[in-house]
Design a protein around this motif. Sequence first.
Motif, PDB file in Angstrom:
ATOM      1  N   ASP A 241       0.866  -1.278  -0.122  1.00 24.58           N
ATOM      2  CA  ASP A 241       0.008   0.056  -0.140  1.00 24.58           C
ATOM      3  C   ASP A 241       0.991   1.182  -0.094  1.00 24.58           C
ATOM      4  O   ASP A 241       2.043   1.221   0.129  1.00 24.58           O
ATOM      5  CB  ASP A 241      -0.955  -0.057   1.351  1.00 24.58           C
ATOM      6  CG  ASP A 241      -0.013  -0.126   2.494  1.00 24.58           C
ATOM      7  OD1 ASP A 241       0.188   1.272   3.109  1.00 24.58           O
ATOM      8  OD2 ASP A 241      -0.024  -1.061   3.096  1.00 24.58           O
ATOM      9  N   LYS A 242       0.364   2.432  -0.114  1.00 26.67           N
ATOM     10  CA  LYS A 242       1.069   3.586  -0.102  1.00 26.67           C
ATOM     11  C   LYS A 242       1.796   4.081   1.219  1.00 26.67           C
ATOM     12  O   LYS A 242       2.678   4.748   1.200  1.00 26.67           O
ATOM     13  CB  LYS A 242       0.078   4.814  -0.395  1.00 26.67           C
ATOM     14  CG  LYS A 242      -0.764   5.198   0.655  1.00 26.67           C
ATOM     15  CD  LYS A 242      -1.856   6.324   0.256  1.00 26.67           C
ATOM     16  CE  LYS A 242      -2.820   6.798   1.333  1.00 26.67           C
ATOM     17  NZ  LYS A 242      -3.786   7.580   0.753  1.00 26.67           N
ATOM     18  N   ASN A 243       1.690   3.318   2.054  1.00 26.66           N
ATOM     19  CA  ASN A 243       2.427   3.542   3.366  1.00 26.66           C
ATOM     20  C   ASN A 243       3.523   2.511   3.414  1.00 26.66           C
ATOM     21  O   ASN A 243       4.338   2.383   4.426  1.00 26.66           O
ATOM     22  CB  ASN A 243       1.610   3.603   4.515  1.00 26.66           C
ATOM     23  CG  ASN A 243       0.469   4.559   4.534  1.00 26.66           C
ATOM     24  OD1 ASN A 243       0.677   5.786   4.302  1.00 26.66           O
ATOM     25  ND2 ASN A 243      -0.636   4.136   5.013  1.00 26.66           N
ATOM     26  N   THR A 244       3.617   1.408   2.420  1.00 22.93           N
ATOM     27  CA  THR A 244       4.838   0.567   2.765  1.00 22.93           C
ATOM     28  C   THR A 244       6.035   1.210   2.280  1.00 22.93           C
ATOM     29  O   THR A 244       6.140   1.600   1.088  1.00 22.93           O
ATOM     30  CB  THR A 244       4.544  -0.727   1.823  1.00 22.93           C
ATOM     31  OG1 THR A 244       3.235  -1.312   2.491  1.00 22.93           O
ATOM     32  CG2 THR A 244       5.383  -1.651   2.053  1.00 22.93           C
ATOM     33  N   ARG A 245       7.048   1.182   3.080  1.00 21.39           N
ATOM     34  CA  ARG A 245       8.432   1.500   2.549  1.00 21.39           C
ATOM     35  C   ARG A 245       9.008   0.469   2.136  1.00 21.39           C
ATOM     36  O   ARG A 245       9.383  -0.326   2.794  1.00 21.39           O
ATOM     37  CB  ARG A 245       8.927   2.154   3.629  1.00 21.39           C
ATOM     38  CG  ARG A 245       8.148   3.472   4.392  1.00 21.39           C
ATOM     39  CD  ARG A 245       9.172   4.194   5.584  1.00 21.39           C
ATOM     40  NE  ARG A 245       8.302   5.320   5.956  1.00 21.39           N
ATOM     41  CZ  ARG A 245       8.533   6.147   7.051  1.00 21.39           C
ATOM     42  NH1 ARG A 245       9.864   5.769   7.580  1.00 21.39           N
ATOM     43  NH2 ARG A 245       7.950   6.949   7.723  1.00 21.39           N
ATOM     44  N   ASP A 246       9.439   0.588   0.647  1.00 12.43           N
ATOM     45  CA  ASP A 246      10.270  -0.740   0.304  1.00 12.43           C
ATOM     46  C   ASP A 246      11.587  -0.663   0.992  1.00 12.43           C
ATOM     47  O   ASP A 246      12.171  -1.846   0.726  1.00 12.43           O
ATOM     48  CB  ASP A 246      10.252  -0.510  -1.241  1.00 12.43           C
ATOM     49  CG  ASP A 246       8.932  -0.305  -2.021  1.00 12.43           C
ATOM     50  OD1 ASP A 246       8.139  -1.169  -1.819  1.00 12.43           O
ATOM     51  OD2 ASP A 246       8.750   0.259  -2.814  1.00 12.43           O
ATOM     52  N   ASN A 247      12.059   0.415   1.494  1.00 14.60           N
ATOM     53  CA  ASN A 247      13.400   0.135   1.965  1.00 14.60           C
ATOM     54  C   ASN A 247      13.631  -0.234   3.310  1.00 14.60           C
ATOM     55  O   ASN A 247      14.542  -0.584   3.833  1.00 14.60           O
ATOM     56  CB  ASN A 247      14.316   1.485   1.787  1.00 14.60           C
ATOM     57  CG  ASN A 247      13.579   2.648   2.298  1.00 14.60           C
ATOM     58  OD1 ASN A 247      12.490   2.429   2.745  1.00 14.60           O
ATOM     59  ND2 ASN A 247      14.447   3.849   2.850  1.00 14.60           N
ATOM     60  N   GLU A 248      12.474  -0.330   4.122  1.00 17.12           N
ATOM     61  CA  GLU A 248      12.205  -0.754   5.445  1.00 17.12           C
ATOM     62  C   GLU A 248      11.448  -1.831   5.644  1.00 17.12           C
ATOM     63  O   GLU A 248      11.958  -2.949   6.057  1.00 17.12           O
ATOM     64  CB  GLU A 248      11.865   0.490   6.389  1.00 17.12           C
ATOM     65  CG  GLU A 248      12.671   1.675   6.324  1.00 17.12           C
ATOM     66  CD  GLU A 248      12.384   2.746   7.464  1.00 17.12           C
ATOM     67  OE1 GLU A 248      11.348   2.555   7.966  1.00 17.12           O
ATOM     68  OE2 GLU A 248      12.928   3.815   7.190  1.00 17.12           O
ATOM     69  N   ASP A 280       0.684  -1.781  -5.365  1.00 18.10           N
ATOM     70  CA  ASP A 280       1.272  -1.939  -6.735  1.00 18.10           C
ATOM     71  C   ASP A 280       0.798  -3.310  -7.263  1.00 18.10           C
ATOM     72  O   ASP A 280       1.058  -4.563  -6.768  1.00 18.10           O
ATOM     73  CB  ASP A 280       2.854  -2.384  -6.614  1.00 18.10           C
ATOM     74  CG  ASP A 280       3.779  -2.706  -7.727  1.00 18.10           C
ATOM     75  OD1 ASP A 280       3.032  -2.780  -8.893  1.00 18.10           O
ATOM     76  OD2 ASP A 280       4.889  -2.459  -7.846  1.00 18.10           O
ATOM     77  N   THR A 281      -0.207  -3.306  -8.052  1.00 17.69           N
ATOM     78  CA  THR A 281      -0.845  -4.555  -8.791  1.00 17.69           C
ATOM     79  C   THR A 281      -0.204  -5.415  -9.471  1.00 17.69           C
ATOM     80  O   THR A 281      -0.219  -6.621  -9.866  1.00 17.69           O
ATOM     81  CB  THR A 281      -2.250  -4.083  -9.275  1.00 17.69           C
ATOM     82  OG1 THR A 281      -1.927  -3.341 -10.505  1.00 17.69           O
ATOM     83  CG2 THR A 281      -2.953  -3.419  -8.198  1.00 17.69           C
ATOM     84  N   THR A 282       1.057  -4.802  -9.896  1.00 19.13           N
ATOM     85  CA  THR A 282       1.897  -5.660 -10.804  1.00 19.13           C
ATOM     86  C   THR A 282       2.627  -6.906 -10.390  1.00 19.13           C
ATOM     87  O   THR A 282       3.169  -7.808 -10.948  1.00 19.13           O
ATOM     88  CB  THR A 282       2.721  -4.821 -11.648  1.00 19.13           C
ATOM     89  OG1 THR A 282       3.833  -4.215 -10.526  1.00 19.13           O
ATOM     90  CG2 THR A 282       2.193  -3.786 -12.312  1.00 19.13           C
TER      91      THR A 282
END
Length: 449
Positions: A241-248, A280-282
Motif C-alpha cells: 500500500d502507499k504506506n509501505t516503505r520498500d527500503n524498510e 502495486d498490482t503488478t
Amino acid sequence: MSSKFFIGIAAALCLFAAKPALAQSYDVVVAQDGSGKYTSVQAAINAAPSNGTKPYRIFIKHGVYNEKLTIPQDKTFLEFVGENVANTILTYGDGKGGTSATIINADDVFFKDLTLVNSQGAIADGPQSQAVRTTRDRAVFFNCRFISGQDTMYLVRGKTRAYFLACYIDGNTDYIYGDAIGLFDNCVIYARDRLDGSTGGYITAASTKPDQPYGLVFRNCLLPDNHGITNYTLGRPWQNDKNTRDNELRRAHNKTVFLNTKMGSSIKPEGWSAWNDGTDTTIITYAEYNSRKFNGAPVDVSRRRSWTQQLTAEQAAPYFKDENILGDWNPFKTWADLPAKSTAAGQQAISNLLARDNGGNMLLQFNTSWPASDASFVLYKSDDKKTFKKADQLKAGKNDVIAFQFKDKAPADGQHSYYVISATQGKQTFSSDTLDVSGGKLFPMKKGR
C-alpha cells in the motif's frame, strides 16, 4: 447481549453418535471434570516432553476451556485430539480485542477435532482477535473450527508452512492472513455477516514475501452464502500500500489462489480488492481456477479486477501437487491420525447464534459448519434458563445452504429470553450454544439502524 457455549438441554445431547474411543493410546488426558490427569490444556502443554521427535498425544474431553494457550518453541510434535469438534472448545478473549487465543511457537504441531475461538468475535467485529497464530513450521489442522471476527487466523513468518484439511474458518475482516504458506484442502471458508450490519468485508490478506513462490492456496473449498447482510472480496494485499516503505518494510508480493472453489453470491462480482491507491498490482498473484456456483454453473468472472487471473488447466496444475507448495514435507507421513484426503470429512456443528433487530421482532440467525442438506432444526426457548420449551422448527432443503434463521418476538427492554437449537442431519445430532437475548440489545440488520 451475551452468549456462552452450552452443552445439552436438560439431559445432555449427544452431539454425534460416534465418539473417539478412550481406549486409544493417548499420552495424557485433559478433562474439566477431573477424570483426566489435567483440567487445563496449558498445564498439559507445560508438562509435555521438550524437543520431541515423535507424536505426543494429548486427548481433550468435552468442555469449554477458557484459557489463553501458548505452545513454546521446544514443545515439538504435540498432537491435540478433541473428543468432538462441536463441543471441545479452546477459547479466550478479554472483551477488548487485540488478543491471540492460541499461539503456536513450536514446529510440528497437530490439532484434530477441536474448535479454536477468540470470543471477541461474538461481541464485536473488531479489533484484531486471533483464534490462532502460527509462528513456526509444519502446523497441521484436521476437522477443526476457527471462529472469530477480524483476523481470525494469522500465519506468520515467510516460508513456514501450515496445512488445513476439512476445517471450518470464519470471520469478517482479513480473517486468513500473513506471510507464511497456507494450504487449505476441502475447507469451508465462511464470510459471516458483520455484527454492526456493515455491507463489505475481505476474506484473505496475504503478505507473501517477494522470494516466496506460494502464499495462500485453497483447493476444493466451499465459500457458502451468509445471511445477505455483508458481501466480500476474496482478498486484499496486506503490506502492499502507499504506506509501505520498500527500503524498510519489504513490500509484499501478495499471492492467493482459489482452485475448484464453490462460491455463493456473498462474493462480490469484482472478486478482489486493492489495499489503497498505493498498491502495486503488478506484483500481486490473485488467481482462480474453475470457480463454480453451488449449482455447478461457472461463476461469472467478467467483472473481476483486470490485474487478477483466471488460470488455465495447465497453469493450475502445479498448485495441485503438494510437493510444489510444501516442499519435502508430507504431513500425511508425519501424522498417522491425519486421514487421506479422499476420506476426510468435517463433522457438523452450529456456530454464530445471535439475535438481530427486525423492526420490533427479531431474527435468530445461525450457521452450520458444513452444508446442511436435509438437516432438521428445533428452536427451544426459556424465560428462566432452566426450563426450555419447543418454540419453532425448520427443515433444510437438499442444497448447500449453511445460513439459517428463526423469527421470534423480541423481549421487552430489560427482559431476557434464552434460546438453544438442537439439530439432526442423518445420524448426526448436535446443538448450539445457549443464547441470552436482552431486550433493547440486539444487533442491527444494517449499520446505523
